[in-house]
Design a protein around this motif. Structure first.
Motif, PDB file in Angstrom:
ATOM      1  N   GLU A   7     -14.880  29.718 -23.831  1.00 39.61           N
ATOM      2  CA  GLU A   7     -15.693  28.718 -24.521  1.00 39.61           C
ATOM      3  C   GLU A   7     -15.056  27.329 -24.506  1.00 39.61           C
ATOM      4  OE1 GLU A   7     -17.679  27.975 -28.904  1.00 39.61           O
ATOM      5  OE2 GLU A   7     -17.162  30.020 -28.318  1.00 39.61           O
ATOM      6  N   GLY A   8     -13.743  27.270 -24.606  1.00 41.16           N
ATOM      7  CA  GLY A   8     -13.061  25.975 -24.583  1.00 41.16           C
ATOM      8  C   GLY A   8     -13.257  25.242 -23.270  1.00 41.16           C
ATOM      9  N   GLN A  11     -16.823  23.998 -23.085  1.00 47.95           N
ATOM     10  CA  GLN A  11     -17.001  22.777 -23.881  1.00 47.95           C
ATOM     11  C   GLN A  11     -16.456  21.573 -23.144  1.00 47.95           C
ATOM     12  OE1 GLN A  11     -18.718  22.529 -26.986  1.00 47.95           O
ATOM     13  NE2 GLN A  11     -18.656  20.452 -26.185  1.00 47.95           N
ATOM     14  N   THR A  12     -15.323  21.731 -22.504  1.00 51.08           N
ATOM     15  CA  THR A  12     -14.740  20.647 -21.716  1.00 51.08           C
ATOM     16  C   THR A  12     -15.675  20.261 -20.578  1.00 51.08           C
ATOM     17  OG1 THR A  12     -12.541  21.461 -22.281  1.00 51.08           O
ATOM     18  CG2 THR A  12     -12.671  19.954 -20.437  1.00 51.08           C
ATOM     19  N   PHE A  14     -19.022  20.653 -20.594  1.00 55.45           N
ATOM     20  CA  PHE A  14     -20.134  19.926 -21.210  1.00 55.45           C
ATOM     21  C   PHE A  14     -19.748  18.498 -21.556  1.00 55.45           C
ATOM     22  CE2 PHE A  14     -22.174  24.068 -22.276  1.00 55.45           C
ATOM     23  CZ  PHE A  14     -23.423  23.793 -21.767  1.00 55.45           C
ATOM     24  N   ASP A  15     -18.522  18.303 -21.973  1.00 52.54           N
ATOM     25  CA  ASP A  15     -18.055  16.976 -22.367  1.00 52.54           C
ATOM     26  C   ASP A  15     -17.740  16.076 -21.175  1.00 52.54           C
ATOM     27  OD1 ASP A  15     -18.279  17.798 -24.999  1.00 52.54           O
ATOM     28  OD2 ASP A  15     -16.123  18.189 -25.248  1.00 52.54           O
ATOM     29  N   LEU A  43     -23.806  27.744 -26.033  1.00 55.68           N
ATOM     30  CA  LEU A  43     -22.962  26.618 -26.411  1.00 55.68           C
ATOM     31  C   LEU A  43     -23.741  25.307 -26.353  1.00 55.68           C
ATOM     32  CD1 LEU A  43     -20.144  25.745 -27.279  1.00 55.68           C
ATOM     33  CD2 LEU A  43     -19.531  25.582 -24.867  1.00 55.68           C
ATOM     34  N   GLU A  44     -24.598  25.166 -25.362  1.00 53.04           N
ATOM     35  CA  GLU A  44     -25.419  23.960 -25.257  1.00 53.04           C
ATOM     36  C   GLU A  44     -26.356  23.840 -26.463  1.00 53.04           C
ATOM     37  OE1 GLU A  44     -27.903  21.715 -21.799  1.00 53.04           O
ATOM     38  OE2 GLU A  44     -28.196  23.879 -21.962  1.00 53.04           O
ATOM     39  N   GLU A  46     -25.851  25.135 -29.464  1.00 52.67           N
ATOM     40  CA  GLU A  46     -25.008  24.804 -30.620  1.00 52.67           C
ATOM     41  C   GLU A  46     -24.638  23.321 -30.621  1.00 52.67           C
ATOM     42  OE1 GLU A  46     -21.750  27.510 -30.200  1.00 52.67           O
ATOM     43  OE2 GLU A  46     -22.916  29.223 -30.930  1.00 52.67           O
ATOM     44  N   ASN A  47     -24.308  22.797 -29.451  1.00 55.23           N
ATOM     45  CA  ASN A  47     -23.967  21.372 -29.344  1.00 55.23           C
ATOM     46  C   ASN A  47     -25.153  20.497 -29.728  1.00 55.23           C
ATOM     47  OD1 ASN A  47     -21.327  21.743 -28.514  1.00 55.23           O
ATOM     48  ND2 ASN A  47     -21.801  21.613 -26.337  1.00 55.23           N
TER      49      ASN A  47
END
Length: 64
Positions: A7-8, A11-12, A14-15, A43-44, A46-47
């Motif tokens: 997941e980390g 997220q990176t 996505f960022d 995750l998208e 949730e973001n």
């Protein structure tokens, strides 16, 4: 699939904080791995919820 994405790292990705090569590898993996693709969609979502919540909070503070 082997070498699934945690997941980390997602997220990176996505960022937009990965190198072009790293991002391409993640994208390719997401096209091949249903489990990771589902994790990315989750995750998208949730973001998006977090972003909308923060945006609403900022807009309310601006009107004070």
């Amino acid at each position: 699939m082997r070498n699934c994405i945690d997941e980390g790292v997602l997220q990176t990705w996505f960022d937009g904080e990965l190198t072009a090569n790293e991002a391409a590898n993640i994208t390719a993996h997401l096209h091949e791995c249903a489990r990771c693709a589902e994790g990315a969609r989750t995750l998208e979502a949730e973001n998006l919820i977090l972003s909308e919540g923060l945006l609403g909070r900022v807009c309310r503070n601006d009107s004070d």
